[in-house]
Scaffold this motif. Structure first.
Motif, PDB file in Angstrom:
ATOM      1  N   CYS A 180      62.034  84.727  43.846  1.00  0.00           N
ATOM      2  CA  CYS A 180      60.635  85.188  43.794  1.00  0.00           C
ATOM      3  C   CYS A 180      60.382  85.790  42.413  1.00  0.00           C
ATOM      4  O   CYS A 180      61.269  86.414  41.833  1.00  0.00           O
ATOM      5  CB  CYS A 180      60.365  86.277  44.826  1.00  0.00           C
ATOM      6  N   LYS A 181      59.188  85.569  41.933  1.00  0.00           N
ATOM      7  CA  LYS A 181      58.788  86.203  40.676  1.00  0.00           C
ATOM      8  C   LYS A 181      57.293  86.487  40.745  1.00  0.00           C
ATOM      9  O   LYS A 181      56.507  85.579  41.038  1.00  0.00           O
ATOM     10  CB  LYS A 181      59.100  85.279  39.486  1.00  0.00           C
ATOM     11  N   GLU A 182      56.928  87.706  40.484  1.00  0.00           N
ATOM     12  CA  GLU A 182      55.506  88.069  40.574  1.00  0.00           C
ATOM     13  C   GLU A 182      54.944  88.370  39.203  1.00  0.00           C
ATOM     14  O   GLU A 182      55.484  89.180  38.459  1.00  0.00           O
ATOM     15  CB  GLU A 182      55.340  89.304  41.461  1.00  0.00           C
ATOM     16  N   TYR A 183      53.860  87.665  38.867  1.00  0.00           N
ATOM     17  CA  TYR A 183      53.049  88.001  37.697  1.00  0.00           C
ATOM     18  C   TYR A 183      51.703  88.478  38.232  1.00  0.00           C
ATOM     19  O   TYR A 183      51.384  88.219  39.402  1.00  0.00           O
ATOM     20  CB  TYR A 183      52.838  86.753  36.825  1.00  0.00           C
ATOM     21  N   PRO A 184      50.903  89.120  37.403  1.00  0.00           N
ATOM     22  CA  PRO A 184      49.600  89.568  37.912  1.00  0.00           C
ATOM     23  C   PRO A 184      48.771  88.431  38.532  1.00  0.00           C
ATOM     24  O   PRO A 184      48.100  88.622  39.537  1.00  0.00           O
ATOM     25  CB  PRO A 184      48.915  90.142  36.658  1.00  0.00           C
ATOM     26  N   THR A 220      58.242  75.970  35.220  1.00  0.00           N
ATOM     27  CA  THR A 220      58.834  76.667  34.070  1.00  0.00           C
ATOM     28  C   THR A 220      59.274  78.080  34.451  1.00  0.00           C
ATOM     29  O   THR A 220      60.331  78.543  34.006  1.00  0.00           O
ATOM     30  CB  THR A 220      57.835  76.681  32.889  1.00  0.00           C
ATOM     31  N   THR A 221      58.487  78.746  35.308  1.00  0.00           N
ATOM     32  CA  THR A 221      58.882  80.093  35.755  1.00  0.00           C
ATOM     33  C   THR A 221      60.212  80.026  36.503  1.00  0.00           C
ATOM     34  O   THR A 221      61.094  80.869  36.297  1.00  0.00           O
ATOM     35  CB  THR A 221      57.786  80.696  36.657  1.00  0.00           C
ATOM     36  N   THR A 222      60.351  79.007  37.352  1.00  0.00           N
ATOM     37  CA  THR A 222      61.609  78.841  38.091  1.00  0.00           C
ATOM     38  C   THR A 222      62.763  78.625  37.116  1.00  0.00           C
ATOM     39  O   THR A 222      63.814  79.274  37.211  1.00  0.00           O
ATOM     40  CB  THR A 222      61.510  77.644  39.057  1.00  0.00           C
ATOM     41  N   HIS A 257      62.866  87.859  34.581  1.00  0.00           N
ATOM     42  CA  HIS A 257      63.587  88.584  35.631  1.00  0.00           C
ATOM     43  C   HIS A 257      62.967  88.319  36.986  1.00  0.00           C
ATOM     44  O   HIS A 257      61.820  88.729  37.213  1.00  0.00           O
ATOM     45  CB  HIS A 257      63.566  90.086  35.342  1.00  0.00           C
ATOM     46  N   PRO A 258      63.679  87.663  37.874  1.00  0.00           N
ATOM     47  CA  PRO A 258      63.120  87.415  39.207  1.00  0.00           C
ATOM     48  C   PRO A 258      62.879  88.740  39.936  1.00  0.00           C
ATOM     49  O   PRO A 258      63.619  89.711  39.746  1.00  0.00           O
ATOM     50  CB  PRO A 258      64.214  86.609  39.912  1.00  0.00           C
ATOM     51  N   SER A 259      61.832  88.744  40.759  1.00  0.00           N
ATOM     52  CA  SER A 259      61.564  89.940  41.568  1.00  0.00           C
ATOM     53  C   SER A 259      62.577  90.027  42.701  1.00  0.00           C
ATOM     54  O   SER A 259      62.921  91.108  43.158  1.00  0.00           O
ATOM     55  CB  SER A 259      60.154  89.877  42.159  1.00  0.00           C
ATOM     56  N   ASP A 260      63.024  88.846  43.149  1.00  0.00           N
ATOM     57  CA  ASP A 260      63.979  88.809  44.253  1.00  0.00           C
ATOM     58  C   ASP A 260      64.706  87.466  44.221  1.00  0.00           C
ATOM     59  O   ASP A 260      64.274  86.537  43.557  1.00  0.00           O
ATOM     60  CB  ASP A 260      63.227  88.981  45.587  1.00  0.00           C
TER      61      ASP A 260
END
Lengths: 217, 240
Positions: free
Chosen positions: B10-14, B42-44, B53-56
């Motif tokens: 998981c990755k959170e951006y605004p 690309t985020t993955t 940095h992944p959130s989880d």
């Protein structure tokens, strides 16, 4: 660490960082604010940060089989390397002014800072400010360097003005002594400069390593 | 067990969330990573390389967690992208010389072989190369340290059909040599030729992670191409 320094020199650095070491020769300029030599050497280092950003150097480095802390350390090691080269040249020229040229009229009549150990202490202070204010500021984002560079210019300008004018303060005339006069005082300022330089650099590097670990590239 | 295992990433951006992405990469298999622009490919990829940095989630290579083993793992993986070029004004020879010094497993014979295969001139800098040659330049560096996993972020974007075909041939050759390849693209026709597995992502969510056959079996109507399947699924999602 040698591999990282080699990478910085061969790929990341701007040629201007090396050419600007020659500004150490300002140490010999009569009637000139010679502390600006340290400022210009720092300006040469700034060119390498510009060059590195254009070349995607940080991402390339982060993908190498090294820790993120090493990516940060490589920048500091390179800057310290250039700064010490500049400092050594300044020190050699300062020794010339303190010995062979200590009675030269052109230097004796100078209202600005004299080239002595105090000058070398202040030069180290300016390099320490660069490492702390500029490099530390850059690694808050690992991308933007405009604000850190402006902060560095302002802080370094204050340090240069202080260094060039301090001997005009009543009671502090001795800091502008010629040759090896008042050597303990001169040596104390140089040692203080060296300690401040080392402290600013090490503290800034530690803070930069922490910031860089948190950054999304 | 795959050579790379990604679980619950998981990755959170605004303005964007990557949610619960999981897949494996396996030796000698090419995984096509598909999705529209902005789907989260690309985020993955940046997350599994620890560039963001992944959130989880959990990222493991060769059975080892990425965090704490990053330097060791990066000796065994290669990354290339069509979008970024490193040191555009430096000669390829100089970039290779520095890169080589960081990899104890650098394979000079492989470097020479890929140099010839890609018809790259060591004396040229990336700024003197076409887009296709720049991609090959990145690939050359990624492949010359004997990477067991190759992660490629849209390597065929901006390439002409012939160059894309050449690259997919290279991926097939690497597959034969046992390399695990993760290949992100929105040009699904490139995957028809070479992919064994499909990882499909939409708006940050995993839609599928399976073999190409299973993916076709589940989503295909009358022998649709991957592109036709993806277009249909995207249209269905838009009007759902």
């Amino acid at each position: 660490m040698l591999k990282l320094l080699n990478k910085e020199i061969k790929l990341s650095a701007s040629k201007l960082s090396f050419l600007f070491i020659a500004f150490a020769a300002l140490t010999m300029a009569p009637g000139y604010p010679i502390l600006l030599g340290a400022f210009f050497i720092s300006f040469g280092l700034f060119q390498s940060f510009q060059h590195a950003r254009e070349a995607n150097d940080i991402v390339y480095s982060a993908l190498l089989p090294i820790s993120k802390a090493d990516v940060v350390k490589s920048k500091y090691v390179f800057c310290v390397f250039i700064e010490l080269l500049g400092f050594l040249l300044m020190a050699a020229l300062t020794l010339v002014r303190m010995t062979l040229l200590k009675d030269a009229a052109v230097y004796r009549e100078n209202v600005l800072m004299n080239a002595n150990l105090v000058f070398l202490g202040f030069a180290l202070l300016i390099f320490g400010i660069f490492n702390s204010v500029f490099i530390g500021g850059f690694f808050k984002t690992a991308y933007y360097f405009g604000k850190p560079f402006i902060f560095f210019i302002v802080t370094a300008f204050i340090a240069v003005c202080a260094g060039e004018a301090i001997h005009h303060v009543p009671g502090l005339e001795a800091v502008n002594s010629f040759g090896f006069e008042v050597l303990p005082l001169q040596a104390a300022v140089l040692i203080s400069g060296a300690v401040i330089y080392a402290a600013l650099t090490i503290l800034s590097m530690r803070a930069s390593i922490k910031s860089f670990e948190k950054i999304d590239l | 067990m795959g050579v790379a295992e990604i679980r619950g990433l998981c990755k959170e951006y605004p303005a964007f969330k990557l949610r619960d992405v999981s897949f494996d990469l396996n030796s000698g298999r090419i995984s096509g990573f598909i999705g529209r622009n902005g789907a989260g490919k690309t985020t993955t990829i940046k997350s599994i390389l620890n560039l963001v940095h992944p959130s989880d989630g959990e990222i493991r290579y060769f059975g080892l967690p990425l965090l704490g083993n990053e330097a060791e793992i990066k000796k065994r993986i290669g990354y290339s992208t069509g979008a970024v070029n490193y040191y555009p004004r430096k000669k390829l020879r100089d970039v290779a010389a520095v890169t080589r010094s960081f990899y104890p497993n650098w394979d000079e014979a492989a470097y020479e072989e890929y140099l010839k295969l890609f018809r790259l001139d060591e004396q040229k800098s990336p700024s003197e190369l076409s887009e296709g040659m720049k991609v090959k330049c990145n690939l050359l560096l990624a492949l010359s340290h004997g990477a067991e996993i190759l992660i490629l972020d849209e390597p065929t974007s901006g390439l002409d059909p012939f160059s894309r075909d050449e690259l997919t041939d290279i991926f097939l050759m690497l597959k034969e040599r046992g390399t695990a390849v993760l290949f992100s693209t929105h040009i699904t026709s490139d995957l028809e030729k070479c992919a064994d597995d499909i990882i499909y992502i939409r708006e940050g969510r995993m839609i599928a992670a399976s073999t190409v056959e299973a993916f076709r079996g589940y989503y295909s109507n009358y022998g649709d191409t991957l592109e036709a399947i993806m277009l249909r699924l995207e249209r269905e999602a838009r009007y759902a």
